[in-house]
Design a protein around this motif. Structure first.
Motif, PDB file in Angstrom:
ATOM      1  N   ARG A  63       0.836  -1.214   0.000  1.00  0.00           N
ATOM      2  CA  ARG A  63       0.000   0.000   0.000  1.00  0.00           C
ATOM      3  C   ARG A  63       0.865   1.257   0.000  1.00  0.00           C
ATOM      4  N   TYR A  64       1.950   1.209   0.758  1.00  0.00           N
ATOM      5  CA  TYR A  64       2.846   2.375   0.811  1.00  0.00           C
ATOM      6  C   TYR A  64       3.674   2.501  -0.467  1.00  0.00           C
ATOM      7  N   SER A  65       4.131   1.374  -0.996  1.00  0.00           N
ATOM      8  CA  SER A  65       5.135   1.404  -2.050  1.00  0.00           C
ATOM      9  C   SER A  65       4.577   1.519  -3.459  1.00  0.00           C
ATOM     10  N   LEU A  66       3.386   1.001  -3.709  1.00  0.00           N
ATOM     11  CA  LEU A  66       2.863   1.051  -5.074  1.00  0.00           C
ATOM     12  C   LEU A  66       2.764   2.466  -5.633  1.00  0.00           C
ATOM     13  N   PRO A  67       2.345   3.451  -4.828  1.00  0.00           N
ATOM     14  CA  PRO A  67       2.401   4.823  -5.377  1.00  0.00           C
ATOM     15  C   PRO A  67       3.816   5.236  -5.768  1.00  0.00           C
ATOM     16  N   MET A  68       4.816   4.650  -5.116  1.00  0.00           N
ATOM     17  CA  MET A  68       6.196   4.949  -5.486  1.00  0.00           C
ATOM     18  C   MET A  68       6.522   4.419  -6.873  1.00  0.00           C
ATOM     19  N   VAL A  69       5.812   3.348  -7.292  1.00  0.00           N
ATOM     20  CA  VAL A  69       5.983   2.857  -8.659  1.00  0.00           C
ATOM     21  C   VAL A  69       5.498   3.902  -9.644  1.00  0.00           C
ATOM     22  N   VAL A  70       4.351   4.497  -9.329  1.00  0.00           N
ATOM     23  CA  VAL A  70       3.828   5.560 -10.192  1.00  0.00           C
ATOM     24  C   VAL A  70       4.813   6.723 -10.234  1.00  0.00           C
ATOM     25  N   ILE A  71       5.337   7.075  -9.055  1.00  0.00           N
ATOM     26  CA  ILE A  71       6.315   8.167  -8.993  1.00  0.00           C
ATOM     27  C   ILE A  71       7.568   7.802  -9.783  1.00  0.00           C
ATOM     28  N   GLY A  72       8.053   6.566  -9.564  1.00  0.00           N
ATOM     29  CA  GLY A  72       9.243   6.139 -10.279  1.00  0.00           C
ATOM     30  C   GLY A  72       9.021   6.051 -11.776  1.00  0.00           C
ATOM     31  N   MET A  73       7.857   5.535 -12.174  1.00  0.00           N
ATOM     32  CA  MET A  73       7.562   5.431 -13.600  1.00  0.00           C
ATOM     33  C   MET A  73       7.449   6.816 -14.229  1.00  0.00           C
ATOM     34  N   ALA A  74       6.800   7.711 -13.506  1.00  0.00           N
ATOM     35  CA  ALA A  74       6.711   9.081 -14.011  1.00  0.00           C
ATOM     36  C   ALA A  74       8.101   9.694 -14.114  1.00  0.00           C
ATOM     37  N   GLY A  75       8.957   9.381 -13.134  1.00  0.00           N
ATOM     38  CA  GLY A  75      10.320   9.890 -13.184  1.00  0.00           C
ATOM     39  C   GLY A  75      11.081   9.364 -14.387  1.00  0.00           C
ATOM     40  N   ILE A  76      10.884   8.085 -14.708  1.00  0.00           N
ATOM     41  CA  ILE A  76      11.551   7.508 -15.876  1.00  0.00           C
ATOM     42  C   ILE A  76      10.989   8.098 -17.164  1.00  0.00           C
ATOM     43  N   VAL A  77       9.672   8.342 -17.188  1.00  0.00           N
ATOM     44  CA  VAL A  77       9.089   9.026 -18.350  1.00  0.00           C
ATOM     45  C   VAL A  77       9.784  10.365 -18.556  1.00  0.00           C
ATOM     46  N   ASN A  78       9.934  11.103 -17.451  1.00  0.00           N
ATOM     47  CA  ASN A  78      10.561  12.417 -17.547  1.00  0.00           C
ATOM     48  C   ASN A  78      12.028  12.309 -17.935  1.00  0.00           C
ATOM     49  N   GLU A  79      12.700  11.257 -17.476  1.00  0.00           N
ATOM     50  CA  GLU A  79      14.137  11.146 -17.687  1.00  0.00           C
ATOM     51  C   GLU A  79      14.512  10.439 -18.984  1.00  0.00           C
ATOM     52  N   MET A  80      13.750   9.402 -19.369  1.00  0.00           N
ATOM     53  CA  MET A  80      14.224   8.529 -20.439  1.00  0.00           C
ATOM     54  C   MET A  80      13.256   8.340 -21.608  1.00  0.00           C
ATOM     55  N   LEU A  81      12.042   8.875 -21.517  1.00  0.00           N
ATOM     56  CA  LEU A  81      11.097   8.666 -22.616  1.00  0.00           C
ATOM     57  C   LEU A  81      11.628   9.248 -23.915  1.00  0.00           C
ATOM     58  N   ASP A  82      12.368  10.349 -23.819  1.00  0.00           N
ATOM     59  CA  ASP A  82      12.883  10.956 -25.045  1.00  0.00           C
ATOM     60  C   ASP A  82      13.721   9.965 -25.844  1.00  0.00           C
ATOM     61  N   ARG A  83      14.609   9.218 -25.154  1.00  0.00           N
ATOM     62  CA  ARG A  83      15.470   8.287 -25.868  1.00  0.00           C
ATOM     63  C   ARG A  83      14.723   7.059 -26.364  1.00  0.00           C
ATOM     64  N   ALA A  84      13.627   6.718 -25.710  1.00  0.00           N
ATOM     65  CA  ALA A  84      12.813   5.608 -26.193  1.00  0.00           C
ATOM     66  C   ALA A  84      11.927   6.027 -27.362  1.00  0.00           C
ATOM     67  N   ALA A  85      11.563   7.326 -27.428  1.00  0.00           N
ATOM     68  CA  ALA A  85      10.574   7.776 -28.408  1.00  0.00           C
ATOM     69  C   ALA A  85      11.150   8.540 -29.590  1.00  0.00           C
ATOM     70  N   LEU A  86      12.401   8.995 -29.496  1.00  0.00           N
ATOM     71  CA  LEU A  86      12.941   9.850 -30.555  1.00  0.00           C
ATOM     72  C   LEU A  86      12.876   9.195 -31.928  1.00  0.00           C
ATOM     73  N   LYS A  87      13.172   7.920 -32.013  1.00  0.00           N
ATOM     74  CA  LYS A  87      13.197   7.282 -33.333  1.00  0.00           C
ATOM     75  C   LYS A  87      11.797   7.216 -33.951  1.00  0.00           C
ATOM     76  N   TYR A  88      10.764   7.347 -33.117  1.00  0.00           N
ATOM     77  CA  TYR A  88       9.390   7.347 -33.621  1.00  0.00           C
ATOM     78  C   TYR A  88       8.877   8.761 -33.885  1.00  0.00           C
ATOM     79  N   LEU A  89       9.431   9.767 -33.193  1.00  0.00           N
ATOM     80  CA  LEU A  89       8.910  11.126 -33.291  1.00  0.00           C
ATOM     81  C   LEU A  89       9.669  12.017 -34.278  1.00  0.00           C
TER      82      LEU A  89
END
Length: 495
Positions: A231-257
């Protein structure tokens, strides 16, 4: 030892290991960018971006949950550790098998149908690193920074050494005599894939060295604790996933965009990713601070002077970040040689990315409000807003401005998250941050960078002279500011 000195000393230990280890790892950037074309290097950047997302999912936010419930005193530390460990081993083993079974369809989906083995190698790395991360968290909680640093350095040294061995030594031997013992270790069809093989071997070695950390608490699974942990940690997954989106989505998506053909897009991705590495010093410092800071914030939270101490920490932190920003940007003519000549067309993104990482570091400091008050869902909300901004700006700016649009998306995202986190922190966990002084540090650093560019382009100064003058000006002002901060810190009881 007083708390600020203890935090500084542990940050230094983590920092030395991170800086030295990442510097060794960083040496792979010139090695790989001088060896492979941008499109080939782009493959590495792309897969590590995917792995960043999956690493967050497979950790389930339980690292922060481990710190929280270990410090709570309701359960024995061994019970908390055993509960988290048992769950992570089971889930990661199942996920590894799933990726292995579906490697070919996944590779085809990612437009790498000719290399399904990449999926299996990366899945194995993810499983080993997810389990190892918990052992590292235990070392951090027990303040065993030296042990932590030693294993990290061994892992990174093995990774770097094996990468160079396969891609240089074995490759040279293969070209000289394909039938030789060393020559048979190089397969031209694998090519850049040896980066993943070396990483996998280093991760396995790390887990072997961490084996003693798995013994104590093994099998101590508590169902009631597990429910609270999730219960405590699952929101941290959302936070962590959002952090990875902010940090690394560009490198995952550049070849498509990017609005070019696949080959050109991969080359652009390689250039952007290599230049992104030039912001590594800022990232290293933030990572070292995170390692030392998270256990420190939890352990110090019950002190009556916690808020004032956290405010002093932020001031020192920002001063260090501004110094690193200036070090790289004022001497970019030196740092540029860490990437191959084919990659230097992307150097303009470096100042923007450094500022974005600086703001990320500020956000790391400010985010203590939701961790210490168990409002992780609200923290997840802030991160999701940041992710929405990142996604929207990537789709808007990258097709128009190329990878520079991705860099600016980082800056806008982290700036917004800083503002939101500060506003929420004032309500739920007020800390007397000296906001104007912090903003002044950042503005002063930006002003010195712009002044150095003006001296070079408009006044004809040599870049080394201009950069050194501006750096000296910064150090003089920081010397006075450091004296003031130390006086302020001495007024805090126990410091």
């Amino acid at each position: 030892m007083n708390p600020l000195k203890r935090l500084a000393s542990q940050t230094a230990v983590y920092g030395v290991s991170s800086v030295l280890g990442r510097f060794l790892n960083y040496l792979l950037v010139p090695f790989l960018t001088y060896t492979f074309a941008p499109a080939e290097y782009g493959v590495v950047a792309e897969f590590y971006a995917y792995m960043g997302f999956l690493a967050v999912l497979l950790a389930f936010g339980l690292e922060t949950g481990y710190f929280r419930f270990r410090a709570g005193g309701e359960w024995r530390p061994e019970t908390v550790y055993g509960t988290v460990f048992s769950f992570l081993v089971l889930v990661n083993a199942l996920c590894f098998l799933a990726f292995l079974l579906w490697s070919q369809p996944l590779a085809a989906l990612l437009r790498h149908a000719e290399h399904p083995e990449y999926i299996g190698w990366c899945a194995a790395i993810l499983a080993l690193d997810s389990i190892g991360a918990l052992a590292f968290a235990r070392l951090r909680a027990e303040e065993r920074a030296g042990y932590f640093a030693t294993i990290k350095l061994i892992e990174i040294g093995a990774n770097v050494g094996l990468t160079i061995f396969f891609i240089y030594v074995a490759r040279q031997a293969h070209e000289a005599d394909p039938g030789s013992l060393l020559g048979r270790l190089w397969d031209p069809d694998i090519g850049i894939g040896y980066v993943f093989i070396a990483n996998l071997a280093a991760s396995a070695l790390k887990l072997l060295l961490l084996t003693p950390q798995f013994v104590s608490g093994l099998g101590a699974f508590d169902t009631g604790l597990f429910k609270r942990l999730i219960r405590y940690s699952l929101p941290m997954v959302v936070i962590g996933m959002a952090g990875i989106v902010n940090e690394m989505l560009d490198r995952a998506a550049l070849k498509y965009l990017l609005p070019h053909d696949d080959a050109t897009n991969m080359a652009q991705l390689g250039i952007y990713s290599a230049c992104y590495k030039l912001s590594i010093l800022m990232s290293l410092f933030i990572q070292a601070f995170r390692y030392a800071g998270e256990p420190f914030f939890f352990s110090y939270a019950k002190r009556h002077d916690a808020g004032r101490t956290y405010a002093v920490v932020l001031n020192w932190f920002v001063l260090c970040c501004v110094f690193l920003f200036l070090l790289v940007t004022l001497y970019i003519d030196v740092f540029q040689y860490f990437v191959g000549a084919d990659y230097r067309s992307g150097l303009d993104v470096v100042p923007v990315l450094l500022l974005a990482n600086l703001l990320l570091g500020v956000y790391v400091n400010l985010s203590i409000w939701y961790k210490l008050t168990d409002r992780t869902l609200m923290g997840a909300g802030v991160s999701l807003i940041g992710s929405a901004i990142t996604i929207g700006l990537l789709f808007w700016w990258v097709p128009v401005h190329g990878y520079m649009g991705a860099a600016w998306a980082h800056l806008v995202c982290y700036g917004t998250m800083v503002v939101l986190s500060y506003a929420l922190g004032r309500r739920y966990y007020p800390v007397p941050y000296d906001v104007w002084r912090v903003l002044g540090h950042i503005a002063f650093g930006i002003g010195l960078y712009l002044a150095s560019r003006w001296l070079v382009t408009e006044q004809g100064w040599h870049w080394l002279v201009a950069g050194t003058v501006c750096m000296a000006a910064f150090l003089v002002v920081v010397g006075w500011e450091a004296w003031r901060l130390r006086r302020g810190a001495s007024a805090i009881p126990g410091v």
